[in-house]
Design a protein around this motif. Structure first.
Motif, PDB file in Angstrom:
ATOM      1  N   PRO A   5      35.448  45.476  75.881  1.00  0.00           N
ATOM      2  CA  PRO A   5      34.903  46.486  76.807  1.00  0.00           C
ATOM      3  C   PRO A   5      33.779  45.895  77.658  1.00  0.00           C
ATOM      4  O   PRO A   5      32.901  45.199  77.148  1.00  0.00           O
ATOM      5  CB  PRO A   5      34.359  47.573  75.878  1.00  0.00           C
ATOM      6  CG  PRO A   5      35.035  47.361  74.569  1.00  0.00           C
ATOM      7  CD  PRO A   5      35.338  45.903  74.481  1.00  0.00           C
ATOM      8  N   LYS A   6      33.819  46.195  78.953  1.00  0.00           N
ATOM      9  CA  LYS A   6      32.796  45.689  79.879  1.00  0.00           C
ATOM     10  C   LYS A   6      31.692  46.712  80.133  1.00  0.00           C
ATOM     11  O   LYS A   6      30.712  46.412  80.810  1.00  0.00           O
ATOM     12  CB  LYS A   6      33.443  45.283  81.207  1.00  0.00           C
ATOM     13  CG  LYS A   6      34.398  44.088  81.095  1.00  0.00           C
ATOM     14  CD  LYS A   6      34.958  43.703  82.467  1.00  0.00           C
ATOM     15  CE  LYS A   6      35.685  42.373  82.433  1.00  0.00           C
ATOM     16  NZ  LYS A   6      36.971  42.430  81.733  1.00  0.00           N
ATOM     17  N   TYR A   7      31.854  47.939  79.589  1.00  0.00           N
ATOM     18  CA  TYR A   7      30.864  49.003  79.818  1.00  0.00           C
ATOM     19  C   TYR A   7      30.564  49.747  78.528  1.00  0.00           C
ATOM     20  O   TYR A   7      31.459  49.972  77.700  1.00  0.00           O
ATOM     21  CB  TYR A   7      31.389  50.021  80.852  1.00  0.00           C
ATOM     22  CG  TYR A   7      31.542  49.422  82.226  1.00  0.00           C
ATOM     23  CD1 TYR A   7      30.484  49.419  83.130  1.00  0.00           C
ATOM     24  CD2 TYR A   7      32.745  48.823  82.602  1.00  0.00           C
ATOM     25  CE1 TYR A   7      30.620  48.849  84.384  1.00  0.00           C
ATOM     26  CE2 TYR A   7      32.886  48.243  83.862  1.00  0.00           C
ATOM     27  CZ  TYR A   7      31.820  48.253  84.746  1.00  0.00           C
ATOM     28  OH  TYR A   7      31.958  47.669  85.972  1.00  0.00           O
ATOM     29  N   LYS A   8      29.309  50.171  78.393  1.00  0.00           N
ATOM     30  CA  LYS A   8      28.921  51.100  77.336  1.00  0.00           C
ATOM     31  C   LYS A   8      29.328  52.501  77.783  1.00  0.00           C
ATOM     32  O   LYS A   8      29.331  52.793  78.987  1.00  0.00           O
ATOM     33  CB  LYS A   8      27.399  51.059  77.129  1.00  0.00           C
ATOM     34  CG  LYS A   8      26.885  49.742  76.573  1.00  0.00           C
ATOM     35  CD  LYS A   8      25.361  49.736  76.471  1.00  0.00           C
ATOM     36  CE  LYS A   8      24.723  49.535  77.841  1.00  0.00           C
ATOM     37  NZ  LYS A   8      23.273  49.257  77.791  1.00  0.00           N
ATOM     38  N   PRO A   9      29.653  53.385  76.846  1.00  0.00           N
ATOM     39  CA  PRO A   9      30.019  54.762  77.232  1.00  0.00           C
ATOM     40  C   PRO A   9      28.848  55.478  77.909  1.00  0.00           C
ATOM     41  O   PRO A   9      27.687  55.245  77.568  1.00  0.00           O
ATOM     42  CB  PRO A   9      30.357  55.430  75.896  1.00  0.00           C
ATOM     43  CG  PRO A   9      30.613  54.318  74.937  1.00  0.00           C
ATOM     44  CD  PRO A   9      29.755  53.175  75.389  1.00  0.00           C
ATOM     45  N   TYR A  10      29.162  56.340  78.872  1.00  0.00           N
ATOM     46  CA  TYR A  10      28.125  57.200  79.455  1.00  0.00           C
ATOM     47  C   TYR A  10      28.690  58.595  79.685  1.00  0.00           C
ATOM     48  O   TYR A  10      29.888  58.773  79.900  1.00  0.00           O
ATOM     49  CB  TYR A  10      27.566  56.613  80.761  1.00  0.00           C
ATOM     50  CG  TYR A  10      28.538  56.506  81.919  1.00  0.00           C
ATOM     51  CD1 TYR A  10      28.699  57.540  82.834  1.00  0.00           C
ATOM     52  CD2 TYR A  10      29.289  55.340  82.135  1.00  0.00           C
ATOM     53  CE1 TYR A  10      29.574  57.438  83.900  1.00  0.00           C
ATOM     54  CE2 TYR A  10      30.168  55.230  83.200  1.00  0.00           C
ATOM     55  CZ  TYR A  10      30.309  56.275  84.079  1.00  0.00           C
ATOM     56  OH  TYR A  10      31.184  56.175  85.141  1.00  0.00           O
ATOM     57  N   ASN A  11      27.806  59.590  79.602  1.00  0.00           N
ATOM     58  CA  ASN A  11      28.197  60.981  79.794  1.00  0.00           C
ATOM     59  C   ASN A  11      28.258  61.283  81.286  1.00  0.00           C
ATOM     60  O   ASN A  11      27.275  61.097  82.003  1.00  0.00           O
ATOM     61  CB  ASN A  11      27.179  61.894  79.103  1.00  0.00           C
ATOM     62  CG  ASN A  11      27.426  63.359  79.394  1.00  0.00           C
ATOM     63  OD1 ASN A  11      26.981  63.874  80.411  1.00  0.00           O
ATOM     64  ND2 ASN A  11      28.155  64.022  78.515  1.00  0.00           N
ATOM     65  N   PHE A  12      29.420  61.782  81.756  1.00  0.00           N
ATOM     66  CA  PHE A  12      29.571  61.965  83.197  1.00  0.00           C
ATOM     67  C   PHE A  12      28.633  63.029  83.753  1.00  0.00           C
ATOM     68  O   PHE A  12      28.080  62.872  84.846  1.00  0.00           O
ATOM     69  CB  PHE A  12      31.011  62.311  83.589  1.00  0.00           C
ATOM     70  CG  PHE A  12      31.130  62.478  85.080  1.00  0.00           C
ATOM     71  CD1 PHE A  12      31.042  61.389  85.919  1.00  0.00           C
ATOM     72  CD2 PHE A  12      31.261  63.744  85.651  1.00  0.00           C
ATOM     73  CE1 PHE A  12      31.084  61.531  87.308  1.00  0.00           C
ATOM     74  CE2 PHE A  12      31.309  63.887  87.028  1.00  0.00           C
ATOM     75  CZ  PHE A  12      31.216  62.783  87.865  1.00  0.00           C
ATOM     76  N   GLY A  13      28.448  64.122  83.035  1.00  0.00           N
ATOM     77  CA  GLY A  13      27.563  65.179  83.540  1.00  0.00           C
ATOM     78  C   GLY A  13      26.144  64.692  83.745  1.00  0.00           C
ATOM     79  O   GLY A  13      25.514  64.962  84.776  1.00  0.00           O
ATOM     80  N   LYS A  14      25.621  63.947  82.761  1.00  0.00           N
ATOM     81  CA  LYS A  14      24.259  63.415  82.864  1.00  0.00           C
ATOM     82  C   LYS A  14      24.168  62.399  84.011  1.00  0.00           C
ATOM     83  O   LYS A  14      23.203  62.373  84.776  1.00  0.00           O
ATOM     84  CB  LYS A  14      23.846  62.748  81.543  1.00  0.00           C
ATOM     85  CG  LYS A  14      23.725  63.708  80.376  1.00  0.00           C
ATOM     86  CD  LYS A  14      22.504  64.606  80.527  1.00  0.00           C
ATOM     87  CE  LYS A  14      22.261  65.469  79.305  1.00  0.00           C
ATOM     88  NZ  LYS A  14      21.127  66.392  79.495  1.00  0.00           N
TER      89      LYS A  14
END
Length: 345
Positions: free
Chosen positions: A310-319
């Motif tokens: 994975p090249k990205y850490k998870p993030y919350n779209f709303g935030k």
């Protein structure tokens, strides 16, 4: 909009070169399937366009052409009204839907005015970008009384383009070797929105931009444009700004940051901008396909492995969306949030 003031002036390295150059444009893809067109051929064309450009145009897309014409007429009718009339539905930081004339991109004011509305009304969004804050806020559309039929035309057009958006997401999913319905669950409480853009003639088109360089934060953007032209895409191969030539009855598609993350950079969200001209006004109508506020955006597990972690850490779209939108209203001291902030080095 009067004379250009300092707020509109781009720094020297980002000012447009107005010399017209003829260069290869983004791909044009016919979405109609006939006995001579195999679905796999279409999927392959979509995949190649996403990989090489991040942008393409589509024809035979299923959106009725008379509706395409009606939405352009409606946009002009709305923006032709007096400022007093338009400001009756002016948006602000409490209600970001409606009319606005002083948006910023990369902390420079854009030479345009806009009208925004939600596809799903009402929609729900985190009240703040702070991760520990669980409070939610309700977003609702505000519609003008005039011009007549404006709301009906906008909503009818949005419904048709939304259907196209999901069809395109299915094709993109197939092009990544995934089931066609792989993305469906992310959009149950979608935050998708539609925008009408008006770019008035600009006395100094060499200094200002209709929209400064940026990438789209959503999954997919679908744009109807008039015949004036002005949209430019930063070509991946050499960084040259390539004009997107208006094509009769076509819609312009680009993948956004979310598809870049989901695909673990198999596909890339590409920088684009809008140049203005001194003689003609221009209209464009984008629909931004956004997932639900609670979606955690991360590389899809089927596309990552030991050789392609994975090249990205998870993030919350709303935030993420809340943090990103703050810079639309005023010049901030720092650049707003980007997916690169979640990149795993």
């Amino acid at each position: 909009m009067g004379e250009v003031d300092q707020a509109f002036i781009q720094s020297i390295e980002h000012r447009p070169n107005l010399d017209t150059i003829e260069i290869e444009g983004i791909p044009l893809i016919d979405l109609s399937l006939s006995h001579t067109t195999d679905i796999n051929v279409l999927v392959s064309k979509i995949g190649t366009a996403c990989k090489n450009w991040g942008f393409f145009q589509v024809i035979n897309h299923g959106v009725p052409l008379e509706l395409l014409e009606k939405i352009k007429v409606a946009a002009k009718a709305f923006f032709d009204q007096t400022m007093e009339e338009k400001r009756k539905v002016k948006r602000d930081e409490v209600n970001p839907m409606g009319y606005y004339e002083s948006e910023h991109t990369k902390n420079v004011r854009d030479w345009k005015e806009v009208f925004d509305f939600l596809i799903k009304d009402p929609s729900f969004l985190p009240a703040s970008p702070e991760l520990e804050d669980d409070e939610m806020r309700t977003l609702s559309n505000q519609w003008p009384e005039n011009p007549p039929q404006f709301r009906e035309v906008c909503q009818e057009y949005a419904r048709e383009v939304e259907k196209l958006g999901y069809k395109l997401l299915e094709l993109i999913s197939l092009s990544l070797g995934l089931p066609s319905n792989r993305f469906n669950g992310y959009f149950e409480d979608q935050l998708s929105r539609m925008r009408l853009n008006h770019y008035p003639p600009c006395p100094w088109p060499e200094l200002a931009l209709g929209v400064g360089r940026h990438k789209d934060a959503g999954a997919l953007t679908i744009v109807a444009q008039d015949d004036v032209g002005g949209l430019q895409v930063k070509r991946k191969s050499d960084g040259v700004w390539a004009p997107v030539k208006p094509t009769s009855n076509a819609l312009v598609i680009n993948v956004g940051d979310i598809v870049q993350v989901w695909s673990n950079e198999t596909y890339e969200s590409v920088e684009h901008r809008v140049v203005v001209n001194s003689e003609r006004e221009r209209f464009s109508i984008p629909i931004f396909i956004f997932p639900s506020h609670y979606v955690m955006v991360k590389p899809l597990e089927e596309l990552v492995n030991e050789g392609n972690p994975p090249k990205y850490k998870p993030y919350n779209f709303g935030k993420f969306n809340m943090a990103r939108n703050r810079s639309n209203y005023k010049k901030l001291e720092v650049q707003n949030i980007q997916i690169s902030d979640f990149k795993i080095i």
